[in-house]
Design a protein around this motif. Structure first.
Motif, PDB file in Angstrom:
ATOM      1  N   ASN A  88       0.832  -1.272   0.005  1.00  0.00           N
ATOM      2  CA  ASN A  88      -0.033   0.103   0.001  1.00  0.00           C
ATOM      3  C   ASN A  88       0.824   1.290   0.020  1.00  0.00           C
ATOM      4  N   ASN A  89       1.965   1.347   0.714  1.00  0.00           N
ATOM      5  CA  ASN A  89       2.889   2.486   0.603  1.00  0.00           C
ATOM      6  C   ASN A  89       4.054   2.150   1.135  1.00  0.00           C
ATOM      7  N   ASN A  90       4.948   3.006   1.137  1.00  0.00           N
ATOM      8  CA  ASN A  90       6.381   2.557   1.674  1.00  0.00           C
ATOM      9  C   ASN A  90       6.544   2.436   3.097  1.00  0.00           C
ATOM     10  N   ALA A  91       5.619   2.989   3.911  1.00  0.00           N
ATOM     11  CA  ALA A  91       5.618   2.746   5.372  1.00  0.00           C
ATOM     12  C   ALA A  91       5.441   1.104   5.562  1.00  0.00           C
ATOM     13  N   GLU A 150      12.160  10.825  11.117  1.00  0.00           N
ATOM     14  CA  GLU A 150      10.749  10.855  11.227  1.00  0.00           C
ATOM     15  C   GLU A 150      10.422  11.542   9.767  1.00  0.00           C
ATOM     16  N   ILE A 151       9.495  10.882   9.057  1.00  0.00           N
ATOM     17  CA  ILE A 151       8.937  11.676   7.911  1.00  0.00           C
ATOM     18  C   ILE A 151       7.755  12.392   8.126  1.00  0.00           C
ATOM     19  N   GLY A 152       7.083  12.357   9.243  1.00  0.00           N
ATOM     20  CA  GLY A 152       6.079  13.138   9.504  1.00  0.00           C
ATOM     21  C   GLY A 152       4.672  12.243   9.452  1.00  0.00           C
ATOM     22  N   GLY A 167       3.472  10.585  11.906  1.00  0.00           N
ATOM     23  CA  GLY A 167       3.555   9.199  12.405  1.00  0.00           C
ATOM     24  C   GLY A 167       4.543   8.295  12.024  1.00  0.00           C
ATOM     25  N   PHE A 168       5.397   8.542  10.730  1.00  0.00           N
ATOM     26  CA  PHE A 168       6.337   7.607  10.430  1.00  0.00           C
ATOM     27  C   PHE A 168       7.888   7.759  10.802  1.00  0.00           C
ATOM     28  N   ARG A 169       8.059   7.281  12.057  1.00  0.00           N
ATOM     29  CA  ARG A 169       9.421   7.117  12.636  1.00  0.00           C
ATOM     30  C   ARG A 169       9.958   5.956  12.566  1.00  0.00           C
ATOM     31  N   ARG A 179      19.594   0.664   5.994  1.00  0.00           N
ATOM     32  CA  ARG A 179      20.113   1.892   5.670  1.00  0.00           C
ATOM     33  C   ARG A 179      18.718   2.726   5.331  1.00  0.00           C
ATOM     34  N   VAL A 180      18.737   4.133   5.591  1.00  0.00           N
ATOM     35  CA  VAL A 180      17.709   4.842   5.295  1.00  0.00           C
ATOM     36  C   VAL A 180      17.918   6.101   4.769  1.00  0.00           C
ATOM     37  N   HIS A 181      17.188   6.546   3.581  1.00  0.00           N
ATOM     38  CA  HIS A 181      17.537   7.433   2.858  1.00  0.00           C
ATOM     39  C   HIS A 181      17.029   8.879   3.780  1.00  0.00           C
ATOM     40  N   PRO A 182      17.757   9.876   4.094  1.00  0.00           N
ATOM     41  CA  PRO A 182      17.412  11.033   4.922  1.00  0.00           C
ATOM     42  C   PRO A 182      16.570  11.940   3.913  1.00  0.00           C
ATOM     43  N   GLU A 190      17.549  -1.207   2.099  1.00  0.00           N
ATOM     44  CA  GLU A 190      17.727   0.060   2.075  1.00  0.00           C
ATOM     45  C   GLU A 190      16.426   0.768   1.771  1.00  0.00           C
ATOM     46  N   ASP A 191      15.792   1.592   2.587  1.00  0.00           N
ATOM     47  CA  ASP A 191      14.470   2.555   2.421  1.00  0.00           C
ATOM     48  C   ASP A 191      14.947   3.646   1.707  1.00  0.00           C
ATOM     49  N   LEU A 192      14.707   3.620   0.367  1.00  0.00           N
ATOM     50  CA  LEU A 192      15.120   4.785  -0.388  1.00  0.00           C
ATOM     51  C   LEU A 192      14.284   5.816  -0.267  1.00  0.00           C
ATOM     52  N   GLY A 193      12.998   5.943   0.256  1.00  0.00           N
ATOM     53  CA  GLY A 193      12.181   6.745   0.486  1.00  0.00           C
ATOM     54  C   GLY A 193      11.685   7.144  -1.131  1.00  0.00           C
ATOM     55  N   SER A 194      12.220   8.034  -1.729  1.00  0.00           N
ATOM     56  CA  SER A 194      11.758   8.555  -3.129  1.00  0.00           C
ATOM     57  C   SER A 194      12.008   7.618  -4.280  1.00  0.00           C
ATOM     58  N   PHE A 212      10.630   2.011  -1.750  1.00  0.00           N
ATOM     59  CA  PHE A 212      10.335   3.122  -1.983  1.00  0.00           C
ATOM     60  C   PHE A 212       9.026   3.298  -2.273  1.00  0.00           C
ATOM     61  N   SER A 213       8.509   4.767  -2.286  1.00  0.00           N
ATOM     62  CA  SER A 213       7.053   4.937  -2.508  1.00  0.00           C
ATOM     63  C   SER A 213       6.592   5.263  -3.937  1.00  0.00           C
ATOM     64  N   GLY A 214       5.552   4.859  -4.330  1.00  0.00           N
ATOM     65  CA  GLY A 214       4.963   4.696  -5.634  1.00  0.00           C
ATOM     66  C   GLY A 214       4.625   6.249  -6.007  1.00  0.00           C
ATOM     67  N   ASP A 215       4.322   6.946  -5.227  1.00  0.00           N
ATOM     68  CA  ASP A 215       3.866   8.521  -5.255  1.00  0.00           C
ATOM     69  C   ASP A 215       4.824   9.406  -5.008  1.00  0.00           C
ATOM     70  N   LYS A 216       6.154   9.292  -4.944  1.00  0.00           N
ATOM     71  CA  LYS A 216       7.165  10.066  -4.910  1.00  0.00           C
ATOM     72  C   LYS A 216       7.682  10.405  -6.430  1.00  0.00           C
ATOM     73  N   LEU A 217       8.972  10.406  -6.488  1.00  0.00           N
ATOM     74  CA  LEU A 217       9.536  10.520  -8.007  1.00  0.00           C
ATOM     75  C   LEU A 217       9.283   9.522  -8.892  1.00  0.00           C
ATOM     76  N   GLN A 231      -0.407   6.045  -4.829  1.00  0.00           N
ATOM     77  CA  GLN A 231       0.039   5.556  -3.651  1.00  0.00           C
ATOM     78  C   GLN A 231       0.501   4.244  -3.595  1.00  0.00           C
ATOM     79  N   ALA A 232       1.887   3.702  -3.182  1.00  0.00           N
ATOM     80  CA  ALA A 232       2.165   2.475  -3.131  1.00  0.00           C
ATOM     81  C   ALA A 232       3.609   2.189  -2.544  1.00  0.00           C
ATOM     82  N   GLY A 233       4.140   1.119  -2.116  1.00  0.00           N
ATOM     83  CA  GLY A 233       5.193   0.875  -1.597  1.00  0.00           C
ATOM     84  C   GLY A 233       5.953  -0.412  -2.421  1.00  0.00           C
TER      85      GLY A 233
HETATM   86  C1  LIG Z   1       8.322   8.752   2.146  1.00  0.00           C
HETATM   87  C2  LIG Z   1       9.199   7.938   3.101  1.00  0.00           C
HETATM   88  C3  LIG Z   1       8.536   6.743   3.660  1.00  0.00           C
HETATM   89  C4  LIG Z   1       7.261   6.757   3.714  1.00  0.00           C
HETATM   90  O1  LIG Z   1       6.491   6.353   2.515  1.00  0.00           O
HETATM   91  P1  LIG Z   1       4.984   6.293   2.253  1.00  0.00           P
HETATM   92  O2  LIG Z   1       4.994   5.853   0.926  1.00  0.00           O
HETATM   93  O3  LIG Z   1       4.507   7.913   2.735  1.00  0.00           O
HETATM   94  O4  LIG Z   1       4.488   5.461   3.465  1.00  0.00           O
HETATM   95  C5  LIG Z   1       9.408   6.037   4.310  1.00  0.00           C
HETATM   96  N1  LIG Z   1      10.843   6.179   4.319  1.00  0.00           N
HETATM   97  C6  LIG Z   1      11.339   7.163   3.845  1.00  0.00           C
HETATM   98  C7  LIG Z   1      12.840   7.362   3.791  1.00  0.00           C
HETATM   99  C8  LIG Z   1      10.607   8.114   2.971  1.00  0.00           C
HETATM  100  O5  LIG Z   1      11.102   9.127   2.303  1.00  0.00           O
END
Ligand SMILES: *Cc1c(COP(=O)(O)O)cnc(C)c1O
Length: 424
Positions: free
Chosen positions: A127-130, A155-157, A159-161, A200-203, A233-237, A264-269, A274-276
């Protein structure tokens, strides 16, 4: 053909496939040629015959280019047909139905091939990257320890920490290094027999500058290989394609560097719904797929359809077919021309240089040059007047000026925008 030396080279085959390379990305066709030659080679070794290589490539590209998730006519009389998407919204689809065999299928197949081609590794989507982070930690590290650099406990904001999602997954967080500096030896020194994963987490939304260090991805991957501990690795974008003016790591490069799993997220870059997306080592992806939580986190059919369409645009390099990418790729010159045309219709408006922001938790400070329509006067009242219109127009106020950035305004919205600016 019974001799390996009789097999053609990639270039020889590509030379005969001009009808494909003239409409599809050459690298994609070359990839398929390589696959077809590899399977022909395997056939020769096993003394089997194999189909003509060019025809194989044509078939493979044809399959990739065809929409997999399709409308079907449900003449079974079963209203809530599980394989055909249960309750229909815009008709029924082959959600979990294999049209070739007439048997039950899996919803993953609609995107699996596209993910594998785009990232060079098998993958699944949730469903999303979280949800992806949760699933990966839960499956790969519950009951064990996960080693993370202190500088990456983000923390992404909303509640995602990282520490909190880790606690929910049942894994124990082991922080190493300091906020600004972490070395590969810190990871090694923190290892115990309970170590289950290197994370590894993308800041995404902040930037540390000055006296900073973190190990190269390749170093962490090497430590993972040496110790048998997977690297995630959680790439975020998670950029899938190189975009002009955007300096984000490519998901494919992380996998090439030896990372075992990325998400990584489906709805960023990516520019999709919205997907992960999770991709990497086949055995790890298969474990995630089998985890009971996958079912709770899986994609809905409407999202799946949009994700399939977006991934195919990316694979075939149709960047402008993906709205977010089209907006990112607009040049300042294109935007300036539109701004001048629209400003001429709005009393007192000027056109000035400015910056558009990528946003969405991509690297902070990342902006693109643009031109803005700037309006003076009672900007607070004007901003509110725009917001109360239908459709509402959302602008920003900076230095006592109301600013309109056309980078994110679609052409078909221009008439409504002009009307709004005239009346405010
Ligand atoms: C945006 C982001 C998330 C959360 O992704 P969602 O798709 O909003 O759930 C997690 N980790 C990183 C590094 C992010 O940038």
């Amino acid at each position: 053909m019974s001799d390996l030396r009789d097999l053609p080279s990639v270039d020889e085959v590509l030379g005969k496939l001009g009808h494909l390379t003239s409409i599809y990305p050459r690298a994609l066709v070359a990839d398929e040629v390589r696959r077809a030659i590899d399977s022909a080679r395997a056939a020769v070794r096993e003394g089997r015959s194999f189909p003509p290589i060019e025809a194989e490539v044509e078939r493979a590209i044809g399959r990739l280019a065809t929409l997999s998730f399709r409308h079907v006519i449900n003449a079974t009389g079963v209203v809530l047909h599980t394989n055909l998407g249960r309750a229909p919204i815009d008709g029924y689809e082959n959600l979990e139905y294999d049209l070739a065999t007439g048997r039950r299928g899996k919803r993953d197949v609609h995107i699996a091939g596209l993910i594998e081609h785009l990232l060079g590794a098998p993958g699944i989507a949730v469903n999303n990257n979280a949800a992806a982070v949760y699933l990966a930690l839960h499956e790969l590290a519950a009951g064990g320890e996960v080693i993370v650099s202190r500088g990456e406990l983000i923390e992404i904001g909303d509640g995602f920490r990282i520490p909190e999602i880790m606690a929910q997954s049942g894994a124990v967080l082991r922080e190493v290094g300091t906020t600004n500096r972490t070395r590969i030896e810190d990871y090694r020194a923190a290892m115990t027999e309970r170590t289950a994963l290197f994370l590894r987490v993308h800041p995404s939304n902040f930037h540390i500058s000055g006296f900073t260090a973190r190990p190269a991805l390749g170093e962490l991957a090497a430590l993972g290989r040496e110790t048998g501990v997977p690297v995630y690795e959680d790439l975020g974008s998670g950029c899938v394609a190189r975009l002009p003016g955007i300096d984000e790591p490519l998901a494919r490069d992380s996998i090439r560097a030896g990372v075992d799993l990325v998400s990584f997220s489906g709805d960023k870059l990516l520019g999709g719904p919205q997907a992960g997306i999770l991709a990497g080592r086949a055995d790890l992806v298969a474990r995630l797929r089998r985890n009971p939580m996958y079912r709770a986190l899986r994609l809905d059919k409407i999202i799946l359809r949009h994700l399939e369409v977006t991934l195919r645009h990316l694979l075939f390099e149709r960047w402008d077919a993906v709205p977010a990418l089209r907006l990112i790729r607009r040049t300042p010159e294109q935007i300036r021309k539109r701004a001048e045309r629209i400003a001429a219709e709005a009393p007192g408006a000027q056109v000035i240089e400015g910056r558009s922001v990528i946003g969405g938790g991509s690297t902070p400070d990342q902006t693109l040059p643009t031109w803005l329509i700037a309006i003076g006067g009672d900007v607070v009242a004007k901003e509110a007047a725009l917001r109360w219109r239908d459709p509402p127009v959302i602008a920003r106020i900076e230095n006592d000026r109301l600013l309109i950035d056309l980078r994110t305004v679609f052409e078909e919205e221009e008439a409504a925008l002009i009307e709004a600016l005239r009346t405010c």
